[in-house]
Design an enzyme around this catalytic site. Structure first.
Site, PDB file in Angstrom:
ATOM      1  N   GLY A  99      43.603  49.646  74.294  1.00 29.50           N
ATOM      2  CA  GLY A  99      43.994  49.095  75.591  1.00 29.50           C
ATOM      3  C   GLY A  99      42.904  49.330  76.617  1.00 29.50           C
ATOM      4  O   GLY A  99      41.792  49.728  76.284  1.00 29.50           O
ATOM      5  N   GLU A 478      32.044  29.674  65.670  1.00 26.25           N
ATOM      6  CA  GLU A 478      32.447  31.086  65.651  1.00 26.25           C
ATOM      7  C   GLU A 478      32.081  31.802  64.356  1.00 26.25           C
ATOM      8  O   GLU A 478      31.876  33.016  64.377  1.00 26.25           O
ATOM      9  CB  GLU A 478      33.936  31.260  65.966  1.00 26.25           C
ATOM     10  CG  GLU A 478      34.877  30.802  64.877  1.00 26.25           C
ATOM     11  CD  GLU A 478      36.338  31.020  65.250  1.00 26.25           C
ATOM     12  OE1 GLU A 478      36.659  32.015  65.895  1.00 26.25           O
ATOM     13  OE2 GLU A 478      37.168  30.159  64.875  1.00 26.25           O
TER      14      GLU A 478
HETATM   15  C1  F6R Z   1      39.614  31.035  66.771  1.00 20.72           C
HETATM   16  C2  F6R Z   1      40.707  31.914  67.138  1.00 20.72           C
HETATM   17  C3  F6R Z   1      40.929  32.197  68.577  1.00 20.72           C
HETATM   18  C4  F6R Z   1      42.420  32.365  68.877  1.00 20.72           C
HETATM   19  C5  F6R Z   1      42.630  32.829  70.318  1.00 20.72           C
HETATM   20  C6  F6R Z   1      44.088  32.928  70.675  1.00 20.72           C
HETATM   21  O1  F6R Z   1      39.563  30.846  65.396  1.00 20.72           O
HETATM   22  O2  F6R Z   1      41.402  32.426  66.299  1.00 20.72           O
HETATM   23  O3  F6R Z   1      40.375  31.235  69.388  1.00 20.72           O
HETATM   24  O4  F6R Z   1      43.061  31.150  68.651  1.00 20.72           O
HETATM   25  O5  F6R Z   1      42.019  34.079  70.499  1.00 20.72           O
HETATM   26  O6  F6R Z   1      44.755  33.803  69.837  1.00 20.72           O
HETATM   27  P1  F6R Z   1      46.313  33.723  69.615  1.00 20.72           P
HETATM   28  O7  F6R Z   1      46.635  32.446  68.964  1.00 20.72           O
HETATM   29  O8  F6R Z   1      46.630  34.910  68.755  1.00 20.72           O
HETATM   30  O9  F6R Z   1      46.941  33.834  70.983  1.00 20.72           O
END
Ligand code: F6R
Length: 594
Positions: A99, A478
């Site tokens: 955190g 990425e």
């Molecule tokens: C790219 C990827 C990130 C997530 C983003 C949101 O491959 O995985 O761009 O999509 O960090 O994450 P969530 O969906 O867990 O809120």
């Protein structure tokens, strides 16, 4: 971000901690450490680098209790000193932290103006604050409560007390933490997967709660000190889902799982052989005069497809926002808006900040997530689960397709007048996905020809294909570090075409009849300027020379299939460059800092 574990009981503690941390590496992997209790002493092993490195430097000491950490640096560069665990300067307390402490500077000035801290981390402040309150109030639990009251921000903590070999402490606020319960042992972890090899029974810990964990007892308390009675739950995650099996990388395994994920979604959202979603959720959507979809990264890209699905299938207008933008630049809201949060992890701090904001304004929210019991799920009024199984590779693949599939079912059921058979159309998608996954060599060859040494690349498309181009660019950049942009095909000539030179790779996605010829003209334009082009098309709109042709699916569901060769293209481009595909540099799977 970061992942934490803790264990007490008669087992090979170091191995339990290290194995748990390996599972949590998706949360960060720039340094790692453990602290183990042995012969009335707490010994710390920590260093920059991955868990595999920690395994090599760790000593042989036997132990019955320990804590561990895998780090994604926020305060201070990744190095040995900044790695967790951190120990108070009086040597008594050692802790790990996930955190960000927001009032770190203020507390340092107020309580420790004279103290010379060893690291640059906010965590060292936490361990000193605990020690300060123990000196003042003697009892550790009283000190923990005072510390919790002082700290602002997010903190999941696991704490060892050198003077007590029988318990360790955990504290939770905003960062995730679960307690795993076993026979003759108890443990904690940032998620269930870190503990699944040992147990599938868990206690949830809520924000502003702490717990005292011994070998055969778990006591959970409110910040006031009042004891909490809580029932445990059993996780349904299959431990095999968190293993790579015969695959070299989780990413490829997860790409291959997509046909099954669509089938599982069809099973989970079904009642009496018909698609089904709880009527309360459907009426919530029906009563909205505007839907606001809020998400980050890949989930945001799924949201862009969600907008098309809702607007075409329900006629309800939809706006899609990047979470971190929505919080600080909130748009004008309609009279009865509905907010839909999309998040694979359910823990993304940017999305949570937006959720907190809209809840404070008194609006209703629905979360679409892969993780049952995650923060975004608990804090929204309703949840729809993705049922995609754990997604371990940092690059999201099966969660994206699952998000679109669930959104399509929600949009479809919202309007009872939809006449086509979505169930049937999604099962066609599942079969097409299976065929695509069986033809990896074609994509691998394209990646080998088009992307071996390039520094940049463009994805272009119109309408649905444009939104897929955005996700395509994110996927490629990425994990392969090739600078990639996704463009509306018609927009290129308004400026960006200046970047096209001899051999620049341009990949066009063509899945819709009404844009077919226009996108093909754009392909010709870049080709005339030297670009190396590749076309991914659906059979009904394909032309001679298209390198990747996909069987037809319903026009609203094309992103579910066009994305697969794109995910594979990114995978093979990274593979050919010998990169760390599942754990790309600077990234973490669950982004729990804003
Ligand atoms: C790219 C990827 C990130 C997530 C983003 C949101 O491959 O995985 O761009 O999509 O960090 O994450 P969530 O969906 O867990 O809120």
């Amino acid at each position: 971000m970061c992942g934490i574990v803790g264990f007490i009981g008669q087992k090979d503690v170091k191995n339990v901690l290290l194995t748990g941390l390996e599972t949590l590496e998706y949360r960060g992997y720039d340094s790692a450490g453990v602290a183990i209790y042995t012969n009335n002493e707490v010994i710390v092993y920590k260093d920059k680098g991955r868990i595999s490195h920690l395994r090599q430097v760790i000593g042989e000491d036997a132990s019955t209790m320990g804590i561990g950490h895998t780090r994604w640096a926020t305060h201070g560069v990744p190095n040995q000193v900044n790695s967790h665990p951190h120990t108070s300067q009086d040597g008594r307390f050692t802790l790990v932290h996930n955190g960000v402490i927001e009032n770190d500077d203020a507390l340092r000035c107020k309580y420790f103006a004279e103290l010379k801290f060893k690291s640059e981390t906010d965590t060292e402040l936490v361990v000193e604050l605990l020690s300060y309150y123990v000196n003042k109030y003697t009892q550790v639990d009283v000190a923990i409560r005072h510390m919790m009251n002082r700290l602002k921000g997010s903190f999941a903590l696991a704490i060892l007390d050198r003077d007590n070999p029988d318990v360790f402490y955990v504290v939770k606020n905003k960062s995730p933490l679960l307690i795993g319960i076993g026979d003759g042992f108890n443990m904690v972890g940032s998620d269930a997967m870190a503990m699944l090899r040992e147990t599938n029974k868990f206690f949830e810990l809520n924000d502003k709660e702490y717990a005292i964990i011994s070998r055969d007892k778990v006591e959970i308390f409110e910040i006031t000190g009042a004891i909490i009675k809580r029932d445990y739950f059993e996780s349904s995650i299959d431990p095999n889902d968190i293993e790579k099996g015969t695959y070299k990388h989780f990413m490829l395994k997860e790409i291959d799982e997509q046909p099954f994920v669509i089938r599982r979604i069809l099973e989970e959202y079904q009642l009496n052989s018909h698609l089904y979603i709880d009527e309360n959720i459907l009426s919530l959507v029906r009563s909205a005069d505007r839907i606001f979809i809020i998400a980050a990264g890949t989930s945001f890209h799924a949201g862009l497809i969600g907008k098309q699905l809702f607007e075409k299938l329900t006629n309800i207008p939809v706006e899609v926002y990047i979470s971190s933008e929505f919080v600080y630049n909130t748009p004008i809201l309609s009279i009865s808006p509905l907010f839909i949060f999309i998040s694979q992890s359910g823990e993304t701090a940017d999305s949570r900040a937006a959720l907190v904001k809209i809840k404070s304004l008194g609006y209703k929210a629905l979360t679409i997530t892969n993780v049952k019991g995650s923060t975004l799920s608990r804090e929204a009024d309703y949840t729809l689960l993705l049922h995609a199984g754990p997604e371990i590779a940092v690059a999201s693949t099966k969660a994206y397709t699952a998000q679109i599939a669930v959104l399509s079912i929600l949009a479809y059921l919202t309007n009872p007048n939809n006449t086509f058979d979505l169930q049937h159309e999604l099962s066609i998608v599942s079969s097409v996905l299976e065929t695509l996954c069986d033809q990896k060599e074609v994509v691998e060859e394209c990646a080998r020809e088009l992307l071996p040494t390039t520094r940049n690349c463009f994805y272009i498309g119109r309408h649905m294909d444009y939104f897929v181009a955005l996700e395509a660019a994110l996927k490629l950049k990425e994990i392969s570090y090739i600078q990639t942009e996704g463009f509306a095909a018609g927009e290129l000539k308004h400026g960006t075409i200046a970047l096209i030179e001899k051999n620049t790779p341009v990949i066009a996605i063509i899945s819709q009849e009404n844009i077919n010829l226009n996108t093909r003209s754009n392909v010709k334009e870049v080709k005339a300027r030297g670009a190396n082009t590749l076309v991914i098309s659906l059979k009904s709109v394909s032309a001679d020379g298209d390198q990747i042709v996909i069987d037809d699916v319903h026009p609203l569901l094309t992103p579910l299939v066009t994305i697969v060769p794109i995910q594979l293209m990114a995978y093979y481009a990274a593979l050919h460059r010998n990169l760390d595909i599942d754990k790309p540099r600077n990234l973490a799977k669950s982004v729990t800092v804003e």
